[in-house]
Design an enzyme around this catalytic site. Structure first.
Site, PDB file in Angstrom:
ATOM      1  N   ARG A   1       0.834  -1.207   0.000  1.00 49.72           N
ATOM      2  CA  ARG A   1       0.000   0.000   0.000  1.00 49.72           C
ATOM      3  C   ARG A   1       0.865   1.253   0.000  1.00 49.72           C
ATOM      4  O   ARG A   1       1.822   1.355   0.765  1.00 49.72           O
ATOM      5  CB  ARG A   1      -0.918  -0.007   1.235  1.00 49.72           C
TER       6      ARG A   1
ATOM      7  N   ASN B   1      -5.618   1.693 -13.028  1.00 52.89           N
ATOM      8  CA  ASN B   1      -5.666   2.472 -11.796  1.00 52.89           C
ATOM      9  C   ASN B   1      -7.077   2.798 -11.333  1.00 52.89           C
ATOM     10  O   ASN B   1      -7.283   3.204 -10.189  1.00 52.89           O
ATOM     11  CB  ASN B   1      -4.875   3.777 -11.960  1.00 52.89           C
ATOM     12  N   TYR B   2      -8.068   2.652 -12.224  1.00 51.75           N
ATOM     13  CA  TYR B   2      -9.464   2.829 -11.816  1.00 51.75           C
ATOM     14  C   TYR B   2     -10.031   1.445 -11.484  1.00 51.75           C
ATOM     15  O   TYR B   2     -10.799   0.867 -12.237  1.00 51.75           O
ATOM     16  CB  TYR B   2     -10.283   3.494 -12.925  1.00 51.75           C
TER      17      TYR B   2
ATOM     18  N   HIS C   1       0.230   4.719  -8.046  1.00 58.54           N
ATOM     19  CA  HIS C   1      -0.186   5.633  -9.115  1.00 58.54           C
ATOM     20  C   HIS C   1       0.747   5.530 -10.315  1.00 58.54           C
ATOM     21  O   HIS C   1       0.301   5.380 -11.459  1.00 58.54           O
ATOM     22  CB  HIS C   1      -0.199   7.057  -8.578  1.00 58.54           C
TER      23      HIS C   1
END
Length: 527
Positions: free
Chosen positions: A103, A469-470, A177
């Site tokens: 994370r 990333n979505y 990201h």
């Protein structure tokens, strides 16, 4: 009687099996923690017995779905501070068959970076947050846990004509990201984040700390758009910074459907990808209430950024996009760094130091996000149908992000991110709500899915493309996450990566043949 005995035997057997499984699981976890405690990692281990555990776990959970008592919790959170901490954690997790979730910023819509259905630990990179700018090279080394806000602020304070193309949300962490692509409002000029990354360091499955030279070009290719969490733990990235004008011009023009917004949106589709590279205009349809009686309509915000002055912008828009009716009074000039706050929808004059704020324990909402790519203009009649469907819902809105410019010039095989030439724009569907009832959750999720179904004729197909990333588990996910079936992986993999998926699988098989680094939408090995 015989049937009852057989049933009783079956229940007893299952109970014993579950008890053995639980015991083995608990034993593995304890062995893992013992392994860590014999090393210098012990001071950054947070288990459910620590007061710090809940604070650190909840610090980055933005989807309320994953903040419930029944949500599976990690056996430990390891807030690593250097490569040695990561090496030790991987070694201890491997030897005890404990799954690792990685994370950085926590903006994972499906919680894959901090939730699992098998015993797991979180490697949290929040302390890997350094940003070291080299003005002579016009580069910067940034830690995976650094937020975009800190990156933007540090770069600009060193030289306000330097920037980095990346996301609008400045609380995003660099680790996830960047490894998924890094999508933002400078992409028409400079491409994605991954198109401007020139080196990286990663800890692989064997505990080696590798840079671009030692990892090789195949792995370096894979982690720039293929998702780093399938291949190792990325420690840092080296960015090639870009030159921006001392002042940029921004605007946010709102048009209701009753004011001809449909015509403006239709024209936007035709010209937004063809505008000058220095100009980026997002179309953002949203439902608003226009009367006290509750009547609703769709309002479209045209949010723009131009790398230059108002005097240069206005003639450009007037010639190419007169339907927008952009006025000088609607434009604001500011340094590029200030524009990052504008895009986050913060008031003009918000202190720049806001970019450095450490993300606090957020008040999460429930959310369901999805994505699509549009290759042909959506007809006006269909746009009207879309508006009607939006009004039927309660909280869904969209962001339409234009392509063209630099995105047209980069080959789809240059990085794993394949969505390059041939796209007019990317859609992000955003649905958020606060009601806790199961009925409300089902209603909102089902509406998101029905809206996505409505869009089928107007978006890409074979495959229907999606942006990594979505996060969206609806397009395919391996569950339980410790069993990776390649046919399921190929389902989501083709949507994320198209023809690059098979190369990613080959890289995975080479660097992590036993598939240690895995999650519900990870890259599989061939077997």
């Amino acid at each position: 009687m015989e049937t009852m005995r057989n049933l009783s035997f079956l229940v007893t057997t299952l109970t014993i099996a579950m008890s053995i499984s639980t015991t083995l699981s608990q034993s593995s976890v304890q062995n893992f923690l013992n392994c860590l405690s014999h090393s210098h990692v012990s001071e950054i281990i947070h288990t459910p017995n620590n007061n710090s555990f809940s604070t650190i776990l909840n610090m980055k959970i933005r989807n309320k779905k994953f903040k419930t008592p029944t949500t599976p919790k990690p056996q430990a959170i390891i807030t690593v501070k250097d490569g040695n901490h990561v090496q030790t954690t991987i070694k201890c997790a491997k030897s005890n068959n404990i799954q690792i979730r990685i994370r950085s910023g926590g903006h994972d819509y499906e919680g894959f970076s901090y939730v699992s259905d098998v015993p797991f630990v979180i490697v949290d990179t929040l302390h890997l947050n350094s940003v070291d700018v080299n003005l002579q090279e016009e580069t910067a080394w940034v830690g995976s846990g650094a937020t975009l806000g800190k990156i933007y602020y540090t770069i600009s304070k060193k030289n306000n004509s330097l920037a980095f193309p990346s996301g609008v949300c400045f609380t995003l962490g660099a680790g996830g990201h960047f490894s998924g692509g890094g999508y933002g409002n400078l992409m028409r000029k400079f491409g994605l984040s991954i198109d401007n990354i020139i080196d990286a360091t990663i800890v692989d499955v064997n505990g080696n700390i590798l840079d671009r030279k030692s990892m090789g070009e195949d792995l370096f290719w894979a982690i720039r758009g293929g998702g780093g969490a399938s291949f190792g733990v990325i420690l840092s990235w080296k960015l090639k910074l870009v030159q921006v004008t001392p002042q940029v011009t921004v605007f946010n023009v709102k048009r209701n459907v009753s004011d001809g917004a449909t015509d403006v949106v239709y024209k936007w589709q035709l010209i937004a990808p063809k505008l000058h590279k220095d100009l980026f205009i997002r179309a953002q349809p949203n439902v608003v209430q226009i009367e006290q009686g509750g009547k609703k309509t769709v309002q479209v915000s045209f949010i723009g950024q131009f790398l230059g002055s108002v005097e240069k912008l206005l003639p450009l828009v007037s010639e190419s996009f007169p339907e927008l009716g952009l006025k000088k009074s609607e434009c604001i000039s500011m340094p590029w760094l200030n524009s990052t706050l504008f895009w986050y929808d913060l008031p003009i004059g918000t202190p720049l130091e806001t970019l450095l704020d450490t993300p606090k324990d957020p008040q999460p909402t429930y959310l369901k996000f999805k994505s699509d790519y549009v290759k042909k203009p959506i007809p006006k009649e269909a746009i009207e149908t879309i508006w009607k469907k939006m009004i039927e819902g309660e909280s869904l809105y969209m962001q339409w992000n234009p392509y063209g410019g630099r995105m047209e010039e980069i080959l789809s095989s240059e990085t794993p991110f394949p969505h390059r030439a041939g796209n007019l724009f990317l859609i992000q569907y955003i649905n958020t709500w606060v009601e806790d009832s199961p009925e409300a959750i089902d209603r909102h999720v089902n509406f998101s899915r029905s809206f996505y179904e409505l869009m089928t004729p107007y978006v890409s197909n074979s495959p229907r493309e999606a942006f990594l990333n979505y996060r969206d588990a609806d397009i395919g996910a391996n569950r339980p996450s410790n069993v990776t079936k390649i046919d399921i992986a190929r389902t989501y993999g083709k949507k994320f990566f198209k023809g690059n998926f098979e190369k990613l699988v080959s890289v995975k098989a080479k660097v992590d043949p036993d598939n240690f680094f895995r999650y519900e939408q990870s890259i599989p090995t061939r077997s």
